[in-house]
Design a protein around this motif. Structure first.
Motif, PDB file in Angstrom:
ATOM      1  N   ASN A 146     -40.369  -1.022 -40.674  1.00 34.23           N
ATOM      2  CA  ASN A 146     -41.805  -0.788 -40.618  1.00 34.23           C
ATOM      3  C   ASN A 146     -42.493  -2.112 -40.882  1.00 34.23           C
ATOM      4  O   ASN A 146     -42.271  -2.737 -41.915  1.00 34.23           O
ATOM      5  CB  ASN A 146     -42.236   0.239 -41.678  1.00 34.23           C
ATOM      6  CG  ASN A 146     -41.748   1.621 -41.353  1.00 34.23           C
ATOM      7  OD1 ASN A 146     -41.467   1.942 -40.209  1.00 34.23           O
ATOM      8  ND2 ASN A 146     -41.634   2.455 -42.364  1.00 34.23           N
ATOM      9  N   PRO A 158     -48.308  -4.261 -42.778  1.00 34.72           N
ATOM     10  CA  PRO A 158     -49.632  -4.123 -42.165  1.00 34.72           C
ATOM     11  C   PRO A 158     -50.463  -5.400 -42.239  1.00 34.72           C
ATOM     12  O   PRO A 158     -51.370  -5.589 -41.440  1.00 34.72           O
ATOM     13  CB  PRO A 158     -50.287  -2.972 -42.931  1.00 34.72           C
ATOM     14  CG  PRO A 158     -49.471  -2.773 -44.159  1.00 34.72           C
ATOM     15  CD  PRO A 158     -48.109  -3.334 -43.882  1.00 34.72           C
ATOM     16  N   SER A 202     -50.480  -7.135 -38.939  1.00 35.11           N
ATOM     17  CA  SER A 202     -50.933  -6.410 -37.749  1.00 35.11           C
ATOM     18  C   SER A 202     -51.864  -7.307 -36.950  1.00 35.11           C
ATOM     19  O   SER A 202     -52.524  -8.200 -37.492  1.00 35.11           O
ATOM     20  CB  SER A 202     -51.667  -5.122 -38.146  1.00 35.11           C
ATOM     21  OG  SER A 202     -52.906  -5.437 -38.753  1.00 35.11           O
ATOM     22  N   ASN A 253     -55.494  -7.407 -38.210  1.00 36.82           N
ATOM     23  CA  ASN A 253     -55.688  -8.165 -39.443  1.00 36.82           C
ATOM     24  C   ASN A 253     -55.519  -9.657 -39.212  1.00 36.82           C
ATOM     25  O   ASN A 253     -56.274 -10.467 -39.749  1.00 36.82           O
ATOM     26  CB  ASN A 253     -54.746  -7.680 -40.550  1.00 36.82           C
ATOM     27  CG  ASN A 253     -55.178  -8.210 -41.903  1.00 36.82           C
ATOM     28  OD1 ASN A 253     -56.318  -8.026 -42.313  1.00 36.82           O
ATOM     29  ND2 ASN A 253     -54.269  -8.893 -42.584  1.00 36.82           N
TER      30      ASN A 253
END
Length: 89
Positions: free
Chosen positions: A53, A56, A59, A62
């Motif tokens: 995963n 974030p 990402s 971002n």
């Protein structure tokens, strides 16, 4: 060729869904697993991408924000602050 048995534990729901998938494509579970084993041996790798995963922070949305903020700082817009270390409670 001599046969050997591989035993693996999987979630019961996953096994049921895998069995159903194999049946839908005209295979039995043993044949599908043998296909996987042969592909690993032939390609000398897992025959599909294994990804964690993603963080974030990295990402695309971002990173776009971070690049914009850095550019603004470089052009004199915005304010740079020192990192404030917070002790764990």
């Amino acid at each position: 060729m001599a046969q050997a048995t591989i035993t693996a534990r999987v979630d019961a729901k996953d096994k049921m869904e895998f069995d159903a998938f194999c049946s839908n494509v005209g295979l039995n579970t043993s044949t599908a697993i043998n296909m996987f084993v042969k592909a690993v041996i032939r390609e000398n790798r897992i025959p599909f991408e294994i990804a964690q995963n993603p963080d974030p922070f990295y990402s695309e949305i971002n990173m776009t924000h971070v690049r914009k903020a850095v550019q603004e700082l470089r052009t004199g817009k915005g304010t740079a602050h020192e990192l404030i270390e917070v002790e764990d409670e």
